[in-house]
Design a protein around this motif. Structure first.
Motif, PDB file in Angstrom:
ATOM      1  N   ASN A 194      84.320  33.595  38.282  1.00  0.00           N
ATOM      2  CA  ASN A 194      83.175  32.895  37.715  1.00  0.00           C
ATOM      3  C   ASN A 194      81.887  33.702  37.769  1.00  0.00           C
ATOM      4  O   ASN A 194      80.837  33.212  37.343  1.00  0.00           O
ATOM      5  CB  ASN A 194      82.977  31.554  38.437  1.00  0.00           C
ATOM      6  CG  ASN A 194      83.968  30.502  37.971  1.00  0.00           C
ATOM      7  OD1 ASN A 194      83.865  29.973  36.873  1.00  0.00           O
ATOM      8  ND2 ASN A 194      84.953  30.221  38.809  1.00  0.00           N
ATOM      9  N   LEU A 195      81.964  34.924  38.301  1.00  0.00           N
ATOM     10  CA  LEU A 195      80.791  35.787  38.289  1.00  0.00           C
ATOM     11  C   LEU A 195      80.562  36.310  36.876  1.00  0.00           C
ATOM     12  O   LEU A 195      81.509  36.464  36.098  1.00  0.00           O
ATOM     13  CB  LEU A 195      80.990  36.973  39.245  1.00  0.00           C
ATOM     14  CG  LEU A 195      81.004  36.659  40.736  1.00  0.00           C
ATOM     15  CD1 LEU A 195      81.304  37.924  41.532  1.00  0.00           C
ATOM     16  CD2 LEU A 195      79.676  36.057  41.173  1.00  0.00           C
ATOM     17  N   PRO A 196      79.322  36.586  36.504  1.00  0.00           N
ATOM     18  CA  PRO A 196      79.061  37.120  35.156  1.00  0.00           C
ATOM     19  C   PRO A 196      79.784  38.448  34.931  1.00  0.00           C
ATOM     20  O   PRO A 196      79.917  39.256  35.853  1.00  0.00           O
ATOM     21  CB  PRO A 196      77.537  37.329  35.152  1.00  0.00           C
ATOM     22  CG  PRO A 196      77.019  36.451  36.250  1.00  0.00           C
ATOM     23  CD  PRO A 196      78.093  36.413  37.292  1.00  0.00           C
ATOM     24  N   GLU A 197      80.260  38.655  33.710  1.00  0.00           N
ATOM     25  CA  GLU A 197      80.882  39.933  33.376  1.00  0.00           C
ATOM     26  C   GLU A 197      79.827  41.019  33.199  1.00  0.00           C
ATOM     27  O   GLU A 197      80.095  42.206  33.391  1.00  0.00           O
ATOM     28  CB  GLU A 197      81.723  39.791  32.105  1.00  0.00           C
ATOM     29  CG  GLU A 197      82.948  38.900  32.287  1.00  0.00           C
ATOM     30  CD  GLU A 197      83.819  38.886  31.047  1.00  0.00           C
ATOM     31  OE1 GLU A 197      83.563  39.703  30.131  1.00  0.00           O
ATOM     32  OE2 GLU A 197      84.745  38.068  30.980  1.00  0.00           O
ATOM     33  N   THR A 198      78.640  40.615  32.800  1.00  0.00           N
ATOM     34  CA  THR A 198      77.528  41.560  32.655  1.00  0.00           C
ATOM     35  C   THR A 198      76.292  40.963  33.308  1.00  0.00           C
ATOM     36  O   THR A 198      76.195  39.734  33.480  1.00  0.00           O
ATOM     37  CB  THR A 198      77.222  41.846  31.171  1.00  0.00           C
ATOM     38  OG1 THR A 198      76.893  40.615  30.513  1.00  0.00           O
ATOM     39  CG2 THR A 198      78.413  42.482  30.488  1.00  0.00           C
TER      40      THR A 198
END
Length: 352
Positions: free
Chosen positions: A24-28
């Motif tokens: 669930n962490l941002p990809e960017t």
């Protein structure tokens, strides 16, 4: 970076205990190391550009070091499950750690799932409470409400009282009307001479201070070996105390008058004209000129920036333009503040 590497290691394991969190962490991230080149230029602020370049150089050098060490590791012992580690993935790991880690009562950065979803506010409705020592297995962390929080309202924390350089570099956002924002300057006699001339201040002593003035500048750590020549405009103090004290001292003619005041008094803008209205007006007008010079280092005008933002640009462009706009608006506020202070001095005494 150790925390970032651990995060990167866990991301390569599909069976990691932390996978639901990592997924669930941002990809960017919207931190400047990932900005397109044009938007890095759009920041128009040399101190931040220096920090961005420093981080990019670190990532490139660290990539070489990691690849060199991984080249000697047997495939079965590969800490990243055989996946390639490059500057982009290292940048992702560093950004994930810097934008989401907390340092509570200890110096060890910690990732706190769910807690790291709270946004920043200088007037937060909650705070973090750490119970137990960092090294203790019984340590716990809670988010405690500071006030009644309405249903569906955002839970906010204070990330700290910092200028926008910090928030953009580490978190990827800009705080509008940030009371802690600053513009960094280099303490330089030639620059001060130019500012004083532009301000119409006569007989400045900035490049060639007298011996007694040099002694006080040394106490301010602005002269001699090991001097720290970085000063700032903005923030709660409005004018860096070291810069203000230096201007007051260098514009004063009488060492005995200066000697009646301690450094704390000379460094405070709240102390009204400690060396008299003539010196005070000249010092404040010199700071006004420094603000004008700082504004000229930005290549665009405030109206230009506002027009760009109204056009709904890409996010990285919006952040870059908002960042420089906030610096300019802060400088304008300082100039208005100082102008009011100069006006409060009697006209006949405010001439240099």
């Amino acid at each position: 970076m150790r925390l970032g590497l651990r995060l990167l290691q866990e991301r390569t394991k599909s069976d990691s205990f932390w996978w639901p969190y990592i997924a669930n962490l941002p990809e960017t991230f919207t931190v400047p190391i990932f900005f397109p080149g044009e938007d890095i230029k759009n920041l128009q602020y040399a101190p931040l550009l220096h920090q961005i370049n420093k981080r990019c150089r670190f990532l490139l050098e660290f990539e070489k070091e990691v690849k060199q060490k991984l080249g000697t590791v047997p495939s079965g012992d590969h800490p990243f499950c055989g996946q390639d580690v490059h500057s982009s993935s290292l940048g992702w790991a560093m950004s994930a750690a810097s934008s989401r880690a907390f340092r509570l009562h200890g110096e060890i950065p910690m990732l706190l799932p769910l807690v790291d979803m709270c946004n920043h506010s200088f007037s937060p409705n909650a705070r973090i409470v750490q119970e137990g020592d960092v090294e203790s297995p019984d340590m716990s962390v809670k988010v405690v409400a500071e006030t009644q929080i309405d249903q569906n309202a955002a839970v906010t924390l204070n990330y700290g009282c910092y200028p926008n350089d910090f928030y953009l570099l580490d978190y990827g956002f800009v705080v509008t009307s940030n009371p802690y924002d600053q513009v960094e300057l280099s303490y330089d006699g030639n620059l001060l001479d130019a500012a004083s001339m532009a301000a119409g201040v006569s007989n400045p002593n900035f490049s060639t201070p007298a011996k007694w003035q040099q002694d006080i500048l040394s106490q301010l750590n602005l002269h001699g070996e090991g001097a720290v020549l970085k000063v700032s405009l903005g923030g709660p103090d409005v004018v860096d105390g070291h810069l203000l004290a230096a201007l007051r001292v260098l514009l004063a003619a009488d060492p005995d008058t200066v000697g009646k005041h301690d450094l704390e008094t000379l460094m405070s803008l709240g102390t009204k004209a400690p060396l008299g209205p003539t010196v005070e007006a000249s010092a404040l007008r010199t700071v006004l000129a420094l603000c004008a010079i700082a504004l000229q280092h930005f290549h665009t005008k405030i109206m230009d920036d506002q027009a760009v933002l109204k056009g709904e640009p890409p996010l990285t462009t919006e952040l870059a333009v908002q960042f420089r706009l906030q610096k300019k608006l802060m400088l304008v506020d300082i100039m208005q503040n100082l102008s009011r202070r100069i006006k409060s001095l009697s006209p006949e005494k405010s001439t240099a």
